[in-house]
Motif scaffolding. Sequence first.
Motif, PDB file in Angstrom:
ATOM      1  N   PRO A   1       0.831  -1.256  -0.049  1.00 22.58           N
ATOM      2  CA  PRO A   1       0.205   0.020  -0.012  1.00 22.58           C
ATOM      3  C   PRO A   1       1.004   1.480   0.336  1.00 22.58           C
ATOM      4  N   THR A   2       0.269   2.521  -0.636  1.00 20.28           N
ATOM      5  CA  THR A   2       0.576   3.283  -0.786  1.00 20.28           C
ATOM      6  C   THR A   2       0.623   4.689   0.225  1.00 20.28           C
ATOM      7  N   VAL A   3       1.407   5.117   0.896  1.00 26.31           N
ATOM      8  CA  VAL A   3       1.091   5.782   2.617  1.00 26.31           C
ATOM      9  C   VAL A   3       1.200   7.671   1.617  1.00 26.31           C
ATOM     10  N   LEU A   4       0.475   8.500   2.371  1.00 28.35           N
ATOM     11  CA  LEU A   4       0.525   9.594   2.794  1.00 28.35           C
ATOM     12  C   LEU A   4       0.846  10.525   4.064  1.00 28.35           C
ATOM     13  N   LEU A   5       1.575  11.204   4.718  1.00 26.68           N
ATOM     14  CA  LEU A   5       1.905  11.727   6.096  1.00 26.68           C
ATOM     15  C   LEU A   5       1.204  12.911   6.301  1.00 26.68           C
TER      16      LEU A   5
ATOM     17  N   ALA B   1       1.352  19.182   6.017  1.00 25.14           N
ATOM     18  CA  ALA B   1       2.056  19.366   7.125  1.00 25.14           C
ATOM     19  C   ALA B   1       0.995  20.188   8.013  1.00 25.14           C
ATOM     20  N   ASP B   2      -0.031  20.007   7.675  1.00 23.89           N
ATOM     21  CA  ASP B   2      -1.417  21.149   7.700  1.00 23.89           C
ATOM     22  C   ASP B   2      -2.772  20.735   7.703  1.00 23.89           C
ATOM     23  N   GLY B   3      -3.735  20.332   7.908  1.00 23.62           N
ATOM     24  CA  GLY B   3      -4.842  19.331   7.413  1.00 23.62           C
ATOM     25  C   GLY B   3      -5.492  19.724   6.334  1.00 23.62           C
ATOM     26  N   ALA B   4      -4.988  21.027   6.357  1.00 23.14           N
ATOM     27  CA  ALA B   4      -6.061  21.561   5.288  1.00 23.14           C
ATOM     28  C   ALA B   4      -5.132  20.984   3.733  1.00 23.14           C
ATOM     29  N   GLU B   5      -3.701  21.040   4.094  1.00 23.71           N
ATOM     30  CA  GLU B   5      -3.237  20.636   2.830  1.00 23.71           C
ATOM     31  C   GLU B   5      -4.046  18.692   2.320  1.00 23.71           C
ATOM     32  N   VAL B   6      -4.369  18.184   2.729  1.00 23.71           N
ATOM     33  CA  VAL B   6      -4.366  16.296   2.959  1.00 23.71           C
ATOM     34  C   VAL B   6      -5.075  16.213   1.700  1.00 23.71           C
ATOM     35  N   LEU B   7      -6.097  16.857   1.865  1.00 22.46           N
ATOM     36  CA  LEU B   7      -7.188  16.895   0.579  1.00 22.46           C
ATOM     37  C   LEU B   7      -6.727  17.275  -1.080  1.00 22.46           C
ATOM     38  N   PRO B   8      -6.469  18.228  -1.043  1.00 19.48           N
ATOM     39  CA  PRO B   8      -5.660  19.001  -2.047  1.00 19.48           C
ATOM     40  C   PRO B   8      -3.945  17.076  -1.960  1.00 19.48           C
ATOM     41  N   ALA B   9      -4.159  17.320  -1.252  1.00 18.66           N
ATOM     42  CA  ALA B   9      -2.173  16.039  -1.702  1.00 18.66           C
ATOM     43  C   ALA B   9      -2.820  14.980  -2.039  1.00 18.66           C
ATOM     44  N   VAL B  10      -4.030  14.837  -1.502  1.00 15.53           N
ATOM     45  CA  VAL B  10      -4.860  12.934  -1.709  1.00 15.53           C
ATOM     46  C   VAL B  10      -5.293  13.023  -2.982  1.00 15.53           C
ATOM     47  N   ARG B  11      -5.623  14.108  -3.588  1.00 21.19           N
ATOM     48  CA  ARG B  11      -6.538  14.244  -4.639  1.00 21.19           C
ATOM     49  C   ARG B  11      -4.761  13.628  -5.531  1.00 21.19           C
ATOM     50  N   ARG B  12      -3.535  14.818  -5.509  1.00 24.48           N
ATOM     51  CA  ARG B  12      -2.590  14.252  -6.616  1.00 24.48           C
ATOM     52  C   ARG B  12      -1.780  13.046  -6.478  1.00 24.48           C
ATOM     53  N   THR B  13      -1.782  12.643  -5.113  1.00 26.79           N
ATOM     54  CA  THR B  13      -0.897  11.050  -5.051  1.00 26.79           C
ATOM     55  C   THR B  13      -1.741  10.054  -5.565  1.00 26.79           C
ATOM     56  N   ARG B  14      -2.887  10.392  -4.470  1.00 26.12           N
ATOM     57  CA  ARG B  14      -4.106   9.207  -4.194  1.00 26.12           C
ATOM     58  C   ARG B  14      -3.319   7.326  -4.121  1.00 26.12           C
ATOM     59  N   PRO B  15      -3.199   7.703  -2.098  1.00 28.21           N
ATOM     60  CA  PRO B  15      -2.758   6.647  -1.099  1.00 28.21           C
ATOM     61  C   PRO B  15      -3.618   5.986  -1.196  1.00 28.21           C
TER      62      PRO B  15
END
Length: 219
Positions: free
Chosen positions: A3-7, A34-48
């Motif tokens: 599995p892949t992970v986003l931190l 680095a902040d909860g506000a960044e999580v959704l955009p980061a998930v959309r980019r990386t699809r962990p």
Amino acid sequence: MSPTVLLADDEPLVRTGLRALLEQQGIPVVGEAADGAEVLPAVRRTRPDVVLMDVRMPGTDGIEATRRLLGSLDDPPKVLVVTTFDNDDYVHEALLAGASGFLLKRARKEEIAHAVRTVAAGESLLFPEAIRRLVTARPPGGRYARAAKALTRREAEVLRLVARGLSNQDIATELVISLETVKTHVGNVFGKLGAANRSHAVVIAYESGVVRPGHLAGQ
């Protein structure tokens, strides 16, 4: 395939340490926030497959970030919240928001890798004793009492066994019913309670009074 992970953690050293630990265990880290506000955009980019989510972050915390993930995406990643204390009120709220489980920051690398693989496979990381400690200070009833009253006697019985940490197969053996019947009951329980997963259902079970600390069957 691993599995892949986003931190998601506001401390760079923590993210660096977790990245090294996971990659040593053969689990690739595909992104960081680095902040909860960044999580959704980061998930959309990386699809962990899994997000390791610190619950205590400045700005948008891990609870709100979990709600946004599960509410905005059709196929969201699993969320494992990471905390310093296993009786953290933030953890309790994160489980109610739909996190699949939680980990302590002091957990061994093998435990963290196992947890990631477990939730990525669609299972909840359920620690019955830890969840019991999270909710013992809260009186039963409240916001979930009405939903719990909709459970049949058999569904409530199945929920109590889930709260003991039993798998579907274990429940089938305990009740002498088929595995498919257990899956149907569990699905009905989730639907009636509005639970996202087993951990979520167990927290609701305690909060509604279906399960009471120290009075689980088999204890």
